[in-house]
Enzyme design. Sequence first.
Site, PDB file in Angstrom:
ATOM      1  NE  ARG A  48      -2.626   0.490   3.315  1.00  7.99           N
ATOM      2  CZ  ARG A  48      -2.265   1.148   4.296  1.00  7.99           C
ATOM      3  NH1 ARG A  48      -2.116   2.536   4.199  1.00  7.99           N
ATOM      4  NH2 ARG A  48      -1.758   0.702   5.494  1.00  7.99           N
ATOM      5  CE1 TYR A 102     -13.909   6.176 -19.078  1.00  5.86           C
ATOM      6  CE2 TYR A 102     -13.799   6.461 -16.727  1.00  5.86           C
ATOM      7  CZ  TYR A 102     -14.215   5.458 -17.668  1.00  5.86           C
ATOM      8  OH  TYR A 102     -14.283   4.381 -17.221  1.00  5.86           O
ATOM      9  CG  ASP A 174      -7.380  10.628 -18.948  1.00  5.49           C
ATOM     10  OD1 ASP A 174      -6.920   9.897 -19.437  1.00  5.49           O
ATOM     11  OD2 ASP A 174      -8.820  10.163 -18.387  1.00  5.49           O
ATOM     12  CE  LYS A 199     -10.393   2.133 -20.320  1.00  5.61           C
ATOM     13  NZ  LYS A 199     -10.677   3.375 -20.113  1.00  5.61           N
TER      14      LYS A 199
HETATM   15  C1  LIG Z   1     -11.116   3.762 -18.904  1.00  4.33           C
HETATM   16  C2  LIG Z   1     -10.609   5.394 -18.691  1.00  4.33           C
HETATM   17  C3  LIG Z   1     -10.684   6.133 -17.612  1.00  4.33           C
HETATM   18  C4  LIG Z   1     -10.915   5.268 -16.241  1.00  4.33           C
HETATM   19  O1  LIG Z   1      -9.947   4.103 -16.095  1.00  4.33           O
HETATM   20  P1  LIG Z   1     -10.361   2.685 -15.301  1.00  4.33           P
HETATM   21  O2  LIG Z   1      -9.154   2.098 -15.271  1.00  4.33           O
HETATM   22  O3  LIG Z   1     -11.618   2.249 -15.772  1.00  4.33           O
HETATM   23  O4  LIG Z   1     -10.530   3.125 -13.908  1.00  4.33           O
HETATM   24  C5  LIG Z   1     -10.176   7.171 -17.371  1.00  4.33           C
HETATM   25  N1  LIG Z   1     -10.049   7.822 -18.444  1.00  4.33           N
HETATM   26  C6  LIG Z   1     -10.224   7.373 -19.681  1.00  4.33           C
HETATM   27  C7  LIG Z   1      -9.947   8.496 -20.912  1.00  4.33           C
HETATM   28  C8  LIG Z   1     -10.355   6.377 -19.863  1.00  4.33           C
HETATM   29  O5  LIG Z   1     -10.715   5.711 -21.292  1.00  4.33           O
END
Ligand SMILES: *Cc1c(COP(=O)(O)O)cnc(C)c1O
Length: 386
Positions: A48, A102, A174, A199
């Site tokens: 953690r 998102y 992001d 992703k």
């Molecule tokens: C999927 C996604 C997230 C969230 O990610 P998780 O791994 O599902 O928590 C955040 N930003 C974007 C652009 C995403 O495609």
Amino acid sequence: MKNKKLGLNTVCTHTGEIKDTQFKGAISPIYLSSSYAFDDVDVKRYPRYFNTPNQQALSKKIAALEHTEAAMIFGSGMAAISTSLLAFLKKGDHIVLQNALYGGTMNFVLEEFDKYGIEYSFTKSLDSKDFKKEIRNNTKVIYIETPSNPLLKITDIRKIVKLAKKHNLVSMIDNTFASSVNQLPATMGIDIVIHSATKYFGGHSDILAGAVAASADHIDRIFQLGKNLGGSLSDFTVWMLERSMKTLGIRVVAQNKNAMKLANFLEKDKAVARVYYPGLKSHEDYELAKSQMSGFGGMLSFELKSDYDVEIFFKSLKLIKPSMSLAGVESTILSPAKASHALLTPEERQKQGIADGLIRFSVGIEDRKDIIADLKQAIKKAKKGK
Ligand SMILES: *Cc1c(COP(=O)(O)O)cnc(C)c1O
């Protein structure tokens, strides 16, 4: 290995790897201990605390990829996003967020921030002038996401950085859709770079994870909250993610190429009303995308003309799978109106430019001819009034 002079694929394959000094194996050993001796290290090791051998090793790779001093790995993209945001915002502070974000990030802000007394504004558009309009005396953070989901709109990273520096704001991006292969926000001055590693980093639709890359100081601030919130990733999955990331460079380059060719194919097809892909000259932000991305990514969206039935199109696909998530090696498709943006009212969707017939396409690494053949046969079946 120092990353400075190493190429992308060498960094993906090697940077951060743990030497197997005991058996001289070719890959990083996996350390699953949740308990380490107290006295032999300066920092207590504990999963953690984000400091197990495998967590530290993978963090080095991600920092090298993003050209930052440090990085942290989280249990999900949302853990990375929520921890980063709350680390830099307290009661009475204000944040400016891009309007197209998102869905999970949007929900986090709308459902949680009031509880903490954190103020927020969403911009009217992606234009930096609209970001400027929302800045207040108590604004502390500016948050963007580019390319956006699902219309692949582009935010001008350099203009946002300039604005953030002028007003002394922490800038966050992001970077999930572009991935570190196509876009390096830290080299343009962004402070905090966030990924849903679920992703492209993971890339095989079998890992849920998140990552943050930033300066050592910023990462330390995020760590101080992260250890309290407890959103670290299990070391087994960290190790899986390291394995996945060895092919990040070659996967994403293959996806860039496929997406570009498919965008061209779709734009010429008579059944298609519109294609949204930042690599197309017809895309409203093409020049901007070219100025800040080294590749245009594997995500595109398109609309079928009204005389084609979207539902039949989806059902007729044989190779391309319907899927909620994205960025795997397999091509997947989603209807934003029916899935990712289904909770919005039709009016809200229309305001965001998300047509009911919009199709989001996560382009995989399959042979292009096979993807195109699948699209062609499904389009043919979807023609109404035959
Ligand atoms: C999927 C996604 C997230 C969230 O990610 P998780 O791994 O599902 O928590 C955040 N930003 C974007 C652009 C995403 O495609």
